[in-house]
Design an enzyme around this catalytic site. Structure first.
Site, PDB file in Angstrom:
ATOM      1  N   TYR A  76       0.659  -0.840   0.144  1.00  0.00           N
ATOM      2  CA  TYR A  76      -0.350  -0.060   0.400  1.00  0.00           C
ATOM      3  C   TYR A  76       0.639   1.320   0.038  1.00  0.00           C
ATOM      4  CZ  TYR A  76      -4.605  -2.146  -0.037  1.00  0.00           C
ATOM      5  OH  TYR A  76      -5.890  -3.311  -0.613  1.00  0.00           O
ATOM      6  N   ARG A  79       1.554   1.091  -3.387  1.00  0.00           N
ATOM      7  CA  ARG A  79       0.639   1.942  -4.777  1.00  0.00           C
ATOM      8  C   ARG A  79       0.221   3.861  -3.625  1.00  0.00           C
ATOM      9  NH1 ARG A  79      -4.774  -1.530  -3.444  1.00  0.00           N
ATOM     10  NH2 ARG A  79      -5.175   0.555  -5.170  1.00  0.00           N
ATOM     11  N   ASN A 112     -12.914   3.615  -6.845  1.00  0.00           N
ATOM     12  CA  ASN A 112     -11.223   4.171  -6.402  1.00  0.00           C
ATOM     13  C   ASN A 112     -10.878   4.611  -5.560  1.00  0.00           C
ATOM     14  OD1 ASN A 112     -11.061   3.133  -9.606  1.00  0.00           O
ATOM     15  ND2 ASN A 112     -11.498   5.513  -9.819  1.00  0.00           N
ATOM     16  N   ASP A 114      -8.142   7.004  -4.770  1.00  0.00           N
ATOM     17  CA  ASP A 114      -6.935   7.626  -5.382  1.00  0.00           C
ATOM     18  C   ASP A 114      -7.712   8.539  -5.035  1.00  0.00           C
ATOM     19  OD1 ASP A 114      -7.468   6.280  -8.643  1.00  0.00           O
ATOM     20  OD2 ASP A 114      -8.564   8.178  -7.032  1.00  0.00           O
ATOM     21  N   HIS A 129     -15.422   1.906  -1.896  1.00  0.00           N
ATOM     22  CA  HIS A 129     -14.421   1.003  -1.514  1.00  0.00           C
ATOM     23  C   HIS A 129     -13.356   2.098  -0.338  1.00  0.00           C
ATOM     24  CE1 HIS A 129     -15.018  -1.835  -4.952  1.00  0.00           C
ATOM     25  NE2 HIS A 129     -15.108  -1.689  -3.724  1.00  0.00           N
ATOM     26  N   CYS A 140      -8.357   1.061  18.581  1.00  0.00           N
ATOM     27  CA  CYS A 140     -10.154   2.114  18.424  1.00  0.00           C
ATOM     28  C   CYS A 140     -10.678   2.536  17.572  1.00  0.00           C
ATOM     29  CB  CYS A 140      -8.904   3.197  19.392  1.00  0.00           C
ATOM     30  SG  CYS A 140      -8.430   4.134  18.539  1.00  0.00           S
ATOM     31  N   CYS A 161      -3.801   4.664  21.088  1.00  0.00           N
ATOM     32  CA  CYS A 161      -3.561   3.635  21.877  1.00  0.00           C
ATOM     33  C   CYS A 161      -2.184   2.995  21.370  1.00  0.00           C
ATOM     34  CB  CYS A 161      -4.697   2.545  20.930  1.00  0.00           C
ATOM     35  SG  CYS A 161      -4.990   1.760  19.847  1.00  0.00           S
TER      36      CYS A 161
HETATM   37  N1  APR Z   1      -9.998   4.282 -20.211  1.00  0.00           N
HETATM   38  C1  APR Z   1     -10.887   3.403 -20.248  1.00  0.00           C
HETATM   39  N2  APR Z   1     -11.431   1.977 -19.452  1.00  0.00           N
HETATM   40  C2  APR Z   1     -10.403   1.591 -19.317  1.00  0.00           C
HETATM   41  C3  APR Z   1      -9.138   2.764 -19.310  1.00  0.00           C
HETATM   42  C4  APR Z   1      -9.141   3.897 -20.197  1.00  0.00           C
HETATM   43  N3  APR Z   1      -8.148   4.266 -20.002  1.00  0.00           N
HETATM   44  N4  APR Z   1      -7.866   1.372 -19.103  1.00  0.00           N
HETATM   45  C5  APR Z   1      -8.406   0.330 -18.993  1.00  0.00           C
HETATM   46  N5  APR Z   1      -9.771   0.494 -18.571  1.00  0.00           N
HETATM   47  C6  APR Z   1     -11.120   0.012 -18.231  1.00  0.00           C
HETATM   48  C7  APR Z   1     -10.018  -2.098 -18.563  1.00  0.00           C
HETATM   49  O1  APR Z   1     -10.426  -2.298 -19.572  1.00  0.00           O
HETATM   50  C8  APR Z   1     -10.889  -2.890 -17.188  1.00  0.00           C
HETATM   51  O2  APR Z   1     -13.092  -3.144 -17.507  1.00  0.00           O
HETATM   52  O3  APR Z   1     -10.655  -0.167 -16.631  1.00  0.00           O
HETATM   53  C9  APR Z   1     -11.359  -1.292 -16.424  1.00  0.00           C
HETATM   54  C10 APR Z   1     -10.409  -1.828 -14.769  1.00  0.00           C
HETATM   55  O4  APR Z   1     -10.932  -2.847 -14.985  1.00  0.00           O
HETATM   56  P1  APR Z   1      -9.765  -3.094 -13.349  1.00  0.00           P
HETATM   57  O5  APR Z   1      -8.868  -3.308 -13.136  1.00  0.00           O
HETATM   58  O6  APR Z   1     -10.712  -4.643 -12.927  1.00  0.00           O
HETATM   59  O7  APR Z   1     -10.516  -2.214 -12.011  1.00  0.00           O
HETATM   60  P2  APR Z   1     -11.956  -2.097 -11.095  1.00  0.00           P
HETATM   61  O8  APR Z   1     -13.069  -2.608 -12.417  1.00  0.00           O
HETATM   62  O9  APR Z   1     -12.179  -1.013 -10.557  1.00  0.00           O
HETATM   63  O10 APR Z   1     -12.004  -3.278 -10.174  1.00  0.00           O
HETATM   64  C11 APR Z   1     -12.919  -3.049  -9.268  1.00  0.00           C
HETATM   65  O11 APR Z   1     -11.298  -4.725  -7.681  1.00  0.00           O
HETATM   66  O12 APR Z   1      -9.316  -5.440  -6.720  1.00  0.00           O
HETATM   67  C12 APR Z   1     -11.355  -4.673  -6.659  1.00  0.00           C
HETATM   68  O13 APR Z   1     -11.258  -3.459  -5.017  1.00  0.00           O
HETATM   69  C13 APR Z   1     -10.634  -3.132  -5.861  1.00  0.00           C
HETATM   70  O14 APR Z   1     -12.390  -1.394  -6.828  1.00  0.00           O
HETATM   71  C14 APR Z   1     -11.088  -2.710  -6.885  1.00  0.00           C
HETATM   72  C15 APR Z   1     -12.841  -3.309  -7.966  1.00  0.00           C
END
Ligand code: APR
Length: 252
Positions: A76, A79, A112, A114, A129, A140, A161
């Site tokens: 993390y 990240r 997201n 971020d 999330h 705590c 704590c």
């Molecule tokens: N523009 C549009 N779509 C995009 C781009 C972009 N520039 N880059 C990637 N993608 C698409 C990919 O095709 C994919 O389908 O974004 C999607 C990202 O999917 P994931 O990587 O699975 O992310 P997400 O859907 O947010 O994951 C959901 O899974 O791991 C857990 O908690 C984590 O919040 C996350 C959750």
């Protein structure tokens, strides 16, 4: 009803999506990691995705944290460093403009962690999330926001704590914040249009926000680089980058 599955981002599809959005007074947007990809934040499942080089169960579960808090925190902390260098992209900025236009009729539910949506000016954001910038004490429950990268010491400990602090994110197997999820589901079922952008739509219950709109017969617009399970069910499915397509949908 649905656009041809995997409909390309041709002008007519974009025009249809834009018309739906322009006519809408109440809009819900559900975003995933794809919206931050053009800001340099790795996604989870696409090319170069985080889950290609790490196993979720090793890093993003309460069990992993209990077993090896240093390992989980080192991931993390990395990240946080990566996200800390990222800036909002035109996709984030377009959603902030849409909120400015719609006011209380707008709600952004994001998967997201971020906070790039907030950096772009979005205010009506529900973090399904959690946030990578929040630390929560495992003793705590005290929460604090700390944007230091790297953190001064790993794993961080609670100043009050002394217990271990954990990232303020939702891990696999954990519940989402009930109020945020409930509000997003209710808004999705009663909106004039829902936009689902940059998500593979495979993780529930977050992806259920888009399904709630579909089940209620609301117009759903998908903006995604790759096809997803939703692509054949939505009203318009635009294939492409959110940094390019969201500005075209929202306008200046
Ligand atoms: N523009 C549009 N779509 C995009 C781009 C972009 N520039 N880059 C990637 N993608 C698409 C990919 O095709 C994919 O389908 O974004 C999607 C990202 O999917 P994931 O990587 O699975 O992310 P997400 O859907 O947010 O994951 C959901 O899974 O791991 C857990 O908690 C984590 O919040 C996350 C959750």
């Amino acid at each position: 009803m649905g656009d041809e599955p995997g409909g390309a981002a041709d002008d007519s599809a974009v025009a249809r999506a834009r018309a739906l959005l322009d006519a809408a007074r109440r809009v819900v947007v559900l975003t995933g990691a794809g919206v931050s990809a053009e800001s340099g934040v790795p996604t989870f499942r696409g090319q170069g995705g985080l889950w290609r080089s790490h196993r979720p169960e090793e890093l993003a579960t309460p069990e992993a944290f209990a077993r090896d808090p240093e390992l989980v925190w080192s991931w993390y902390d990395w990240r946080r460093h990566t996200v800390g260098q990222a800036r909002p992209n035109p996709g984030h900025e377009a959603l902030a403009r849409l909120e400015a236009r719609l006011g209380d009729g707008f709600l952004l539910a994001t998967q997201n962690v971020d906070r790039l949506h907030q950096q772009a000016g979005s205010r009506r954001v529900r973090e399904l999330h959690g946030s990578i910038w929040v630390l929560r004490c495992t003793g705590c429950e005290r929460e604090r926001e700390d944007r230091a990268t790297p953190l001064p010491s790993l794993p961080p400990r609670c100043a009050a704590c002394g217990a271990l602090e954990r990232p303020g994110v939702v891990w696999f197997g954990e519940s989402l914040p009930a109020d945020a999820l409930g509000e997003a589901l209710r808004a999705a079922a009663t909106c004039d249009a829902l936009v689902v952008a940059g998500t593979s739509a495979v993780v529930y219950p977050a992806a259920g926000v888009a399904v709630a709109a579909l089940r209620a017969g609301r117009p759903v617009i998908e903006v995604n680089l790759d096809p997803t399970d939703l692509s054949g069910q939505v009203t318009v499915s635009l294939r492409g980058k959110t940094g390019e397509l969201l500005p075209r949908l929202v306008g200046a």
